[in-house]
Scaffold this active site. Structure first.
Site, short mmCIF file in Angstrom:
data_model
loop_
_atom_site.label_atom_id
_atom_site.label_comp_id
_atom_site.label_asym_id
_atom_site.label_seq_id
_atom_site.Cartn_x
_atom_site.Cartn_y
_atom_site.Cartn_z
N ARG A 100 0.94 -1.28 -0.03
CA ARG A 100 -0.04 -0.25 -0.03
C ARG A 100 0.95 1.34 0.04
O ARG A 100 0.39 2.41 -0.51
CB ARG A 100 -0.92 -0.03 1.17
CG ARG A 100 -1.88 -1.09 1.09
CD ARG A 100 -2.74 -1.12 2.41
NE ARG A 100 -3.37 -2.44 2.82
CZ ARG A 100 -4.57 -2.35 3.70
NH1 ARG A 100 -4.73 -1.43 4.19
NH2 ARG A 100 -5.21 -3.34 3.62
N GLU A 171 -10.66 -1.86 -5.39
CA GLU A 171 -11.21 -0.95 -4.52
C GLU A 171 -10.43 0.13 -4.36
O GLU A 171 -9.20 0.23 -4.47
CB GLU A 171 -11.32 -1.47 -3.16
CG GLU A 171 -12.29 -0.52 -2.00
CD GLU A 171 -12.42 -1.27 -0.81
OE1 GLU A 171 -11.46 -2.12 -0.21
OE2 GLU A 171 -13.49 -0.97 0.04
#
Ligand SMILES: CCC[C@H]1O[C@@H](n2cnc3c(N)ncnc32)[C@H](O)[C@@H]1O
Length: 483
Positions: A100, A171
């Site tokens: 991330r 997402e």
């Protein structure tokens, strides 16, 4: 390149792509033409966008867990367990925290350590490091559509790899995967990077490949007032549509007052549709997702199942297309596959008992819809005004001024002047509006609802209510009553 809410040209996109694919060695294995051929072979029942559309048409709510571990074989075992033993309708791959932050070198260490220790030492699946080969192995070994779920401000390389691997949903968004997840990433940068991710989906769409995008509705998952969450969903949907995305799922995180939560899903869908049509995006298929309680969970597993079932019931009664499932291990950390599957079974039990039922539109829901729509419109109008019609530019300025202000966000680009608290029914209201441009009557409405609670609790309206509310559910109640 100056940020604009304008579809990236092929020239701009393919120029950027050269750099993006160079961020990690696995980027060189992404071959767009080969990926299109591969994606064309994905059967309908394994296409995320198609499965969502079918569910909405049938009026059912699908259940999707979160799940991700470091190594490919264990991750496949986990996903198949959740599909077969849990009954998951859609599969995630929750991506690890190093990915991330684009720290792929740390992922390499985590993968090696996980092999050595024969257990996952990453908190998710490091899809970039496993590359197209590894991600395709996952996709080909499961029987349901797969989506990447994460919290990545710069998801460009991740998007390239997962979509080339048959994962037909990603997402996130330039607001929802930056402000709640990062300290120092500018809104301008994350909006621009997510324009790339959306343009990639739009490009696949032009080749006949349907791929779904899902803005992350819950944001910080801590007392986010519905209108603030709805605004971010609308903005990310519009920015995605401009890049050619045709399948969008907007979301909301359960707040706990049933009337307000059902209202939020209804207003989210209605207003997103309205803005999509207003700006000419007539061919976007819109669905909704309700996230079970995103705040602190009780440690007691039976109580945790109560929270899970409450969220499942709200999702069903609101008519959400999908519900994101929590587990009885939420209070302790990454769940075992057994606990994760149990959360899904509990959820699906409630969904099937409530199948076809919807919350009746009471006068309370109508009144709540009116307030939430008015609040949302105030923020959207000001955001467009700040951008002189350009939504991307307006969004950057809206954050600078605190017009859009996400409670408890770690980002230094978030103003943090707005503060929420629950009213006496547990609905989330604006304790302090900060620079959120509400009309006086909207500010007075929130104030009066909080005064009601103050009278009931025999204390003044104050930030202490907010603090008490944050810890309440973990202690077994919704509203943080004075002890
Ligand atoms: C915004 C998402 C937060 C939720 O995301 C869950 N979560 C994170 N990482 C994993 C994982 N690797 N496997 C299963 N659940 C996971 C947390 O529990 C929390 O509920």
């Amino acid at each position: 390149m100056k940020l604009r809410n304008k579809r990236l040209s092929d020239g701009e996109f393919f120029e950027m792509r050269k750099d993006v694919l160079s961020h990690w060695p696995t980027g060189k294995d992404v071959d767009l033409k080969e990926a299109v051929d591969y994606l064309k072979k994905v059967p309908d029942e394994k296409n995320f966008a198609k499965k969502l559309k079918k569910a909405k048409e049938e009026g059912i709510t699908l259940a999707q867990p979160r799940a991700g571990v470091a190594l490919i074989d264990k991750h496949i075992e986990l996903l198949n367990y959740l599909s077969k033993e849990g009954g998951a309708d859609l599969l995630p791959s929750t991506i690890d925290s190093y990915t991330r932050q684009n720290r792929y070198d740390e992922c390499e260490v985590g993968i090696k350590e996980s092999i050595k220790n024969n257990r996952s030492l990453l908190n998710g699946f490091p899809a970039v490091n496993h590359g197209v080969k590894g991600c395709r192995e996952v996709f080909e070994s499961v029987d349901k559509p797969v989506q990447a779920r994460h919290g990545t401000p710069d998801s460009r390389l991740l998007a390239e790899i997962i979509h080339a691997s048959g994962w037909t949903s990603n997402e996130g968004g330039g607001i929802s995967y930056n402000i709640p997840y990062a300290k120092g990433v500018s809104v301008e940068k994350s909006l621009s990077d997510w324009q790339y991710c959306d343009r990639l989906v739009g490009f696949y769409g032009e080749q006949g490949i349907e791929i779904n995008r899902e803005p992350f509705g819950p944001l910080t998952g801590t007392l986010v007032p519905p209108s603030m969450a709805i605004v971010t969903g609308i903005i990310e949907a519009l920015l995605a549509a401009e890049q050619g995305v045709k399948s969008i799922t907007v979301g909301f995180g359960q707040c706990g007052n049933m009337v307000q939560d059902v209202t939020a899903i209804k207003v989210l869908e209605e207003m997103t549709e309205k803005y999509l049509k207003l700006y000419g995006y007539d061919d976007v298929y819109l669905t909704t997702v309700f996230h079970q309680w995103m705040g602190g969970f009780p440690e007691d597993e039976a109580k945790a199942f109560g929270v899970i079932s409450f969220g499942s019931a709200t999702a069903a009664l609101s008519g959400a297309t999908k519900v994101i499932v929590k587990t009885p291990h939420e209070a302790i950390g990454i769940p075992t596959k057994e606990a994760n599957a149990a959360g899904i079974r509990a959820t699906k039990m409630v969904l099937s008992m409530l199948e076809g039922q919807r919350m009746p539109i009471s006068k309370e829901i109508e009144a709540e819809m009116e307030v939430v729509k008015a609040e949302t419109a105030c923020i959207m109008d000001k955001t467009f005004e700040l951008g002189k019609g350009d939504l991307a530019v307006g969004t950057v300025k809206a954050f600078e001024l605190g017009v859009i202000d996400i409670p408890f966000a770690p980002s230094k680009y978030n103003c943090g002047k707005m503060m929420p608290a629950r009213d006496n029914d547990g609905a989330v209201r604006y304790l302090m509006a900060g620079n959120v441009p509400f009309t006086k009557e909207l500010i007075d409405f929130s104030r009066e609802k909080l005064e009601e609670r103050a009278r009931y609790e025999n204390r003044k309206v104050s930030f202490q209510m907010t603090v008490d509310d944050i810890f309440a559910v973990g202690k077994g109640r919704l509203i943080g009553r004075p002890e």
